[in-house]
Design a protein around this motif. Sequence first.
Motif, PDB file in Angstrom:
ATOM      1  N   TRP B  71       0.776  -1.159  -0.147  1.00 39.08           N
ATOM      2  CA  TRP B  71       0.061  -0.075   0.005  1.00 39.08           C
ATOM      3  C   TRP B  71       0.875   1.315  -0.080  1.00 39.08           C
ATOM      4  O   TRP B  71       0.782   2.362  -0.713  1.00 39.08           O
ATOM      5  N   ASP B  72       1.924   1.174   0.886  1.00 36.90           N
ATOM      6  CA  ASP B  72       2.776   2.374   0.847  1.00 36.90           C
ATOM      7  C   ASP B  72       3.452   2.564  -0.654  1.00 36.90           C
ATOM      8  O   ASP B  72       3.579   3.733  -0.997  1.00 36.90           O
ATOM      9  N   THR B  74       2.099   1.532  -3.481  1.00 36.14           N
ATOM     10  CA  THR B  74       1.123   1.947  -4.586  1.00 36.14           C
ATOM     11  C   THR B  74       0.657   3.596  -4.096  1.00 36.14           C
ATOM     12  O   THR B  74       0.687   4.336  -4.989  1.00 36.14           O
ATOM     13  N   LYS B  75       0.735   3.913  -2.974  1.00 36.92           N
ATOM     14  CA  LYS B  75       0.150   5.248  -2.475  1.00 36.92           C
ATOM     15  C   LYS B  75       1.140   6.405  -3.115  1.00 36.92           C
ATOM     16  O   LYS B  75       0.515   7.361  -3.319  1.00 36.92           O
ATOM     17  N   ARG B  76       2.311   6.044  -3.617  1.00 38.32           N
ATOM     18  CA  ARG B  76       3.243   7.053  -3.999  1.00 38.32           C
ATOM     19  C   ARG B  76       2.773   7.529  -5.210  1.00 38.32           C
ATOM     20  O   ARG B  76       2.991   8.702  -5.834  1.00 38.32           O
ATOM     21  N   HIS B  78      -0.002   9.043  -6.889  1.00 34.53           N
ATOM     22  CA  HIS B  78      -1.474   9.668  -6.503  1.00 34.53           C
ATOM     23  C   HIS B  78      -2.379   9.226  -7.601  1.00 34.53           C
ATOM     24  O   HIS B  78      -3.381   8.951  -7.185  1.00 34.53           O
ATOM     25  N   VAL B  81      -3.904   6.071  -6.747  1.00 32.02           N
ATOM     26  CA  VAL B  81      -4.976   6.025  -5.718  1.00 32.02           C
ATOM     27  C   VAL B  81      -6.330   6.895  -5.927  1.00 32.02           C
ATOM     28  O   VAL B  81      -7.271   6.316  -5.729  1.00 32.02           O
TER      29      VAL B  81
END
Lengths: 332, 364
Positions: B71-72, B74-76, B78, B81
Amino acid sequence: MATNNTILQVSELKTYFFTRLGVVRAVDGVSFGLRQGECLCLVGESGCGKTATALSILRLVDSPPGQIVGGEIKYHNENLLRSTGARLRQIRGNRIAMIFQDPQSSLNPVLTVGEQIMEPIRLHLKLGHRQARDKALSLMKQVGIPQSAERMAYFPHQLSGGMKQRVMIAAALSCNPEILIADEPTTALDTTIKAQILDIFRELKQQMNMSILFITHDLGTVAGIADRIIVMYGGRIAEAGSTLDIFDQPKHPYTWGLLNCLPTIAERREKLSPIPGMIPSLIDPPEGCIFHPRCQWRMSVCQQAKPPEYVISGEHIAACYLYQKAPASAGL
Amino acid sequence: MRRITEVFGGRRNLLFSGLLLALLFILLLDLFFVHHIFSPFVYFYLCFALVIVFYGIYPLYVSRRLTRYYWDRTKRHHLAVIGLVFIIFLVAVAIFGPFLTQDPTKVDFPNKNLPPVGFSAEQSTYDRTTGQFITRETPGTWLHPLGTDDKGRDMLAMLVSGTRISLQVGLMATLIAIFIGLIMGVVSAYLGGWADNALMRFTDIMMTFPFFLLLVFIVFIFGPSLWFIILAIGLTGWTGTARLVRSESLSLRTRDFIMASKSLGASDRRIVFHHLIPNVLSSVIVIATLSIPGVILAEAALSFIGLGDPTVTSWGLVLQAGQRSLETAWWIAVEPGIMLFLTVLAFNFLGDGVRDAFDPRSQV
């Protein structure tokens, strides 16, 4: 020379690799016995057939291109070369376990460490999840992994190399195997970790009376734990004997060369003397004794026929024409 | 009991197989005895949901650490997300939307061609009293927030229904394709030799079929049912996955951990299911995410050329109906177009993000 407590007897093992360039005779007539509770070391340069010998014992040689073309591997009167796949799977990991050189790549990156230690437990011992977990925990403690309960849930990339090798050892030990084959288990580790891992092996031998076939290219590593040593060269046994025989009275010129490569504290040497030349191609090996092109003591007979194994004393044998007057042995 | 569990490879698989069997049993009961309380689709969804829960959510929940790691990463992204949020929104709309909106098939001629709220359009209506056509500005009403089409059907309801259809087609066809591709690829790589050759040549043959033509052909023969469209896309779209999985498995097969696992006594089946498949799964998830938009577009295209299922209101169908009145009522064609555009974009963004998260080679 199979004595009563010999649990694994390898006779005239021949493992060849049939490549496009020709037949590689990786193991070419190797015979030895492994006794209950002893540590037998296979020593030699890279490519001398140590690993191929080990993989042949578990019948793990990749085929094609590899194939065991001859010989016999007797484990308690059972010839493993004739065993069925299902029987072999029962033996692997359960009776004979193996540890590989690189702990980095020998662990599955997407499974947790705990799952991987539990794999052989669940395969062979048929324990339930809870019991398998408990067993894995105690194994991790035994091989010296701190905070084992927490580390069970770790993935391999979260552990250091030494810890990963401990995990591999734990997985190999999980079913209390009779024989542990360790293929260069310390080569990928740094020196302090290496000493700790060797300590684990020493304990295993003493406390659990396990037989260890230890494979390494480093005579220095061997000295501390081996009972007997087999020096291999070019897919054949060059010299075999007790650790004392090999270190105190080495007979084969190749062993002399190996020992000269070791740095010592007692003597002051200006330079280490490496063995001249390269390891020969096993596709097209030299006639006669494979070592003769690099040997300073070669005689004309060396270039004509492969030397038989001459008995020096007791279990000490050397495959070299320098000892021609000694009687030929039937194999160790 | 323990032996049964071992055969299935763990309690989770056993429970999953049990539930799957129960579902099949209910389906058969429904088909032959109770007669269609639910449409067959419902069962397929339940199946799908089971797979997601057992092999998606459960592992993510068990290894929370890894979940957080992915998740960390993927979160990068934007955009990824944003894409994910939009997809979650779409899924919610697809599940609950049809219960909240009007009937997408209800025809209401007096209110035809109403523009969306905030817009107005010139409409010519026939005035009964004078017997003449009157042209006047008609503003959009909140009764039909996105307007109505040329038969007075509510655009919002049609789009919501289209969302359901598109996601159905996208997810199910991809699931079928991925499943076939995964099995083909892993088996081919692991067996090697003539089996590998046979499977890969079959894959080559499948690849040479012009995919869209095949689709048209199948629809022509079997009739334009959504089921056949899904099956057709699923049964033809696995070739790329098979190739990628095969090449990845080939390189995995020579890795030490496969040998190590063999040396511990693992069987071939165990190595394939326990060691190979989990290792290729991350790339498979990436391909799946990236192939969903293609499938959605294929279905829309089929509907657009009139080969879609005429009984369901899909985006392609609305789009096709709207293009006739593009001059007078632009929103009929534009709205499903925007939805298609956004959906495809969202899946692509998410796919990119997931790929970067899963691929260790792209570590920043």
